[in-house]
Design an enzyme around this catalytic site. Structure first.
Site, short mmCIF file in Angstrom:
data_model
loop_
_atom_site.label_atom_id
_atom_site.label_comp_id
_atom_site.label_asym_id
_atom_site.label_seq_id
_atom_site.Cartn_x
_atom_site.Cartn_y
_atom_site.Cartn_z
N HIS A 7 -5.23 9.13 -0.22
CA HIS A 7 -5.13 8.31 0.97
C HIS A 7 -6.04 8.83 2.00
CE1 HIS A 7 -2.98 6.09 4.31
NE2 HIS A 7 -2.95 5.48 3.30
N HIS B 63 3.85 -1.90 3.25
CA HIS B 63 3.72 -0.70 2.58
C HIS B 63 5.31 -0.33 1.95
CE1 HIS B 63 0.44 -0.96 5.75
NE2 HIS B 63 -0.09 -0.07 5.17
N ASP C 133 0.77 -1.11 0.07
CA ASP C 133 -0.05 0.05 -0.05
C ASP C 133 0.81 1.10 0.06
OD1 ASP C 133 -1.87 -1.71 0.31
OD2 ASP C 133 -2.87 -1.04 2.29
N ASP C 134 0.44 2.25 -0.65
CA ASP C 134 0.58 3.81 -0.36
C ASP C 134 1.94 4.31 -1.61
OD1 ASP C 134 -0.63 3.64 1.65
OD2 ASP C 134 0.92 3.99 3.24
N HIS D 238 -6.08 2.78 -4.36
CA HIS D 238 -6.06 3.41 -2.77
C HIS D 238 -6.43 4.46 -2.54
CE1 HIS D 238 -4.63 1.88 1.12
NE2 HIS D 238 -3.56 2.63 1.28
#
Length: 196
Positions: free
Chosen positions: A79, A166, A24-25, A75
């Site tokens: 965020h 992440h 993620d991210d 995503h």
């Protein structure tokens, strides 16, 4: 959480000896390329839940993720934490990221999403699969050690597990040292790494 959100995806087929790595991210410099190189060493594929803003900032790294055969997920563009965002803004932010990714996979940042937002997504973007996880590495937590991160994954992973890492600066201290150890251990135990 699985009981509270029964329509979301927390794991895949428990009968197959497969693991679903997710990051993620990203995409971001240094960390995402490190992840790509590490995955390549183990012939592992993964799903990257990307932030739209980071795709716009780092298009070359994003292109590298795709060219190396990994899957992309949405995503949100900025965020956003669903619990703190009104439904209209949340959906618009998802759609903005979707314009970049074209992905039908969506993961709510922080795993925090209102039931009303789930309903709105299913109504307005019905082809979307909302993906959570059943194993959290904890790599984002700067108070834990690399070994704790490794233990979090290895003690809880099983057939069909969706594992969250992440590719972020905040997580890199733990990710850099835990990811190769985890990949080697799971590989040696006969798991294959599949994309969602």
């Amino acid at each position: 959480m699985q009981w509270f959100y029964p329509t979301l995806t927390f794991h895949k087929n428990r009968k197959e000896k497969s693991i679903y790595l997710t990051f993620d991210d990203g995409p971001i410099p240094v960390v995402t390329p490190y992840v790509l190189n590490t995955l390549k060493k183990f012939n592992a594929k993964a799903t990257f839940f990307c932030i739209g803003e980071n795709i716009d900032k780092h298009p070359k790294i994003y292109a590298d993720v795709i060219s190396e055969g990994h899957t992309i997920g949405n995503h949100t563009y900025n965020h956003l934490k669903g619990w703190n965002t009104n439904n209209n803004d949340y959906l618009n932010n998802i759609k903005k990221c979707s314009e970049l990714t074209g992905s039908k996979l969506f993961r709510p940042p922080y795993g925090r999403i209102k039931k009303s937002q789930i309903s709105a997504i299913k109504e307005q973007i019905p082809e979307t699969e909302i993906v959570m996880w059943d194993v959290l590495s904890g790599d984002f937590d700067q108070t834990i050690t690399t070994q704790t991160c490794i233990n979090n994954v290895l003690k809880n992973s099983r057939n069909g597990s969706i594992i969250v890492f992440h590719d972020s600066i905040k997580a890199f201290d733990r990710l850099e040292h835990s990811l190769p150890v985890i990949l080697e251990h799971l590989s040696n135990n006969g798991f294959t790494f599949k994309v969602l």
